[in-house]
Scaffold this active site. Sequence first.
Site, short mmCIF file in Angstrom:
data_model
loop_
_atom_site.label_atom_id
_atom_site.label_comp_id
_atom_site.label_asym_id
_atom_site.label_seq_id
_atom_site.Cartn_x
_atom_site.Cartn_y
_atom_site.Cartn_z
N TYR A 1 8.05 -4.39 1.62
CA TYR A 1 8.12 -2.99 1.19
C TYR A 1 9.58 -2.58 0.99
O TYR A 1 9.93 -1.93 0.00
CB TYR A 1 7.44 -2.13 2.27
CG TYR A 1 7.28 -0.66 1.95
CD1 TYR A 1 6.36 -0.23 0.99
CD2 TYR A 1 8.01 0.31 2.63
CE1 TYR A 1 6.19 1.13 0.73
CE2 TYR A 1 7.85 1.66 2.37
CZ TYR A 1 6.93 2.06 1.41
OH TYR A 1 6.77 3.41 1.16
N1 LIG Z 1 3.73 8.76 3.34
C1 LIG Z 1 4.83 8.20 3.74
O1 LIG Z 1 5.16 8.21 4.94
C2 LIG Z 1 5.76 7.57 2.73
C3 LIG Z 1 7.04 7.21 3.15
C4 LIG Z 1 7.91 6.65 2.22
C5 LIG Z 1 7.50 6.45 0.92
N2 LIG Z 1 6.24 6.78 0.53
C6 LIG Z 1 5.86 6.54 -0.87
O2 LIG Z 1 5.24 7.69 -1.42
C7 LIG Z 1 4.47 7.30 -2.56
C8 LIG Z 1 3.13 8.00 -2.54
O3 LIG Z 1 2.39 7.54 -1.42
P1 LIG Z 1 1.60 8.52 -0.45
O4 LIG Z 1 2.31 8.50 0.84
O5 LIG Z 1 1.31 9.80 -1.11
O6 LIG Z 1 0.27 7.64 -0.22
P2 LIG Z 1 -1.24 7.84 -0.71
O7 LIG Z 1 -1.94 6.57 -0.40
O8 LIG Z 1 -1.78 9.10 -0.12
O9 LIG Z 1 -1.11 8.05 -2.29
C9 LIG Z 1 -0.80 6.97 -3.14
C10 LIG Z 1 -1.70 7.01 -4.35
O10 LIG Z 1 -1.35 5.90 -5.21
C11 LIG Z 1 -2.56 5.34 -5.72
N3 LIG Z 1 -2.37 3.95 -6.12
C12 LIG Z 1 -2.33 2.84 -5.33
N4 LIG Z 1 -2.21 1.74 -6.07
C13 LIG Z 1 -2.16 2.15 -7.36
C14 LIG Z 1 -2.03 1.46 -8.58
N5 LIG Z 1 -1.96 0.12 -8.64
N6 LIG Z 1 -2.03 2.19 -9.73
C15 LIG Z 1 -2.14 3.55 -9.70
N7 LIG Z 1 -2.26 4.24 -8.56
C16 LIG Z 1 -2.27 3.55 -7.41
C17 LIG Z 1 -3.54 5.49 -4.57
O11 LIG Z 1 -4.89 5.39 -5.01
C18 LIG Z 1 -3.18 6.85 -4.00
O12 LIG Z 1 -3.96 7.87 -4.59
C19 LIG Z 1 4.40 5.78 -2.50
O13 LIG Z 1 5.28 5.23 -3.43
C20 LIG Z 1 4.83 5.46 -1.08
O14 LIG Z 1 5.40 4.17 -0.97
C21 LIG Z 1 5.36 7.33 1.41
#
Ligand SMILES: NC(=O)c1ccc[n+]([C@@H]2O[C@H](COP(=O)([O-])OP(=O)(O)OC[C@H]3O[C@@H](n4cnc5c(N)ncnc54)[C@H](O)[C@@H]3O)[C@@H](O)[C@H]2O)c1
Length: 300
Positions: A162
């Site tokens: 990651y």
């Molecule tokens: N939540 C945290 O603590 C956190 C921390 C750092 C970074 N992030 C980043 O934030 C971003 C959003 O994640 P989130 O936390 O909202 O999680 P989440 O799982 O709630 O939302 C992510 C969305 O991406 C979709 N997705 C997954 N694979 C996919 C694909 N191949 N094509 C299209 N859509 C796809 C999922 O179905 C989901 O709806 C991500 O890039 C994640 O790495 C999150």
Amino acid sequence: MIQDFKGKTAVLTGAGSGFGLECARIGAARGMNLVLVDVQQDALDKAQAEMEAAGVQVLARKVDVADAGQMAQLAADVKARFGAPHFVFNNAGVGAGGLVWENTVADWEWVLGVDLWGVIHGVRLFTPMMLEAAAADPNYRGHITNTASMAGLLTPPNMGIYNAAKAAVVSLTETLYQDLNLVTDQIGASLLCPYFVPTGITSSERNRPNAPKESELTKSQLIGQAMSNKAVSSGKITAQEVANKVFDAITANQFYVFSHPKALGNVRARMENIVSIVNPSDPFHERPEIGQKLRAQLRG
Ligand SMILES: NC(=O)c1ccc[n+]([C@@H]2O[C@H](COP(=O)([O-])OP(=O)(O)OC[C@H]3O[C@@H](n4cnc5c(N)ncnc54)[C@H](O)[C@@H]3O)[C@@H](O)[C@H]2O)c1
């Protein structure tokens, strides 16, 4: 800098959940046309119904952001329906952990595919469309926000797959900012680096094609999953608060967007190690008991 969002078009990947969904809600409240992109059909359908009920125009597309062909079709569909977008949120992402040498080729392809290639495709396909709109109309304003992570700046252990994907997004997005500044004053860029925020990220495997069974995971992967479940679920900042910051950054033309600015001390410490040519510090120096437990679990 986009100041008035009404009638402008936003493309949001990962719009079915978490930050993508919360940004779609803000976009709807501001009267934007919304392009909702996700790989999970039921979440996408729900988001579409909610945004349409809010009275805005919606184009919802089930797309795997890692797939060049599907992303090219998406870009063509967006252009045909709304023309060049004004805001592109390359945000879809998945999480995975484990000692860096234990990840399989399939693990690497999945995480780099969604987290890095998804952003690459979004930038590759939408930026030229936006530049064309900017050249045609001096009043056009656009903004691209890519979601990385604090993991892209901190290299925490037991999640190298990651970290590598997110560090690449940091680099790509800083370069995008610089490259845009070479050619236009009409399109801005931001880098979103969240820390731990409760969303669906801890169950990313739900959307993984041919996901391995739990019995196929290594010890370090299981430990990594448990640790990230705990850290993410105990996060105090909400996805909605982060989404507000994403929109504030567009209007302010602010590049770096952090959910937890207080965690930046660790970034400073890392940068100081680099420029002082000192070995990386103990990532658990503030919480030594977590480091001790992790070492004991992995060595035991
Ligand atoms: N939540 C945290 O603590 C956190 C921390 C750092 C970074 N992030 C980043 O934030 C971003 C959003 O994640 P989130 O936390 O909202 O999680 P989440 O799982 O709630 O939302 C992510 C969305 O991406 C979709 N997705 C997954 N694979 C996919 C694909 N191949 N094509 C299209 N859509 C796809 C999922 O179905 C989901 O709806 C991500 O890039 C994640 O790495 C999150």
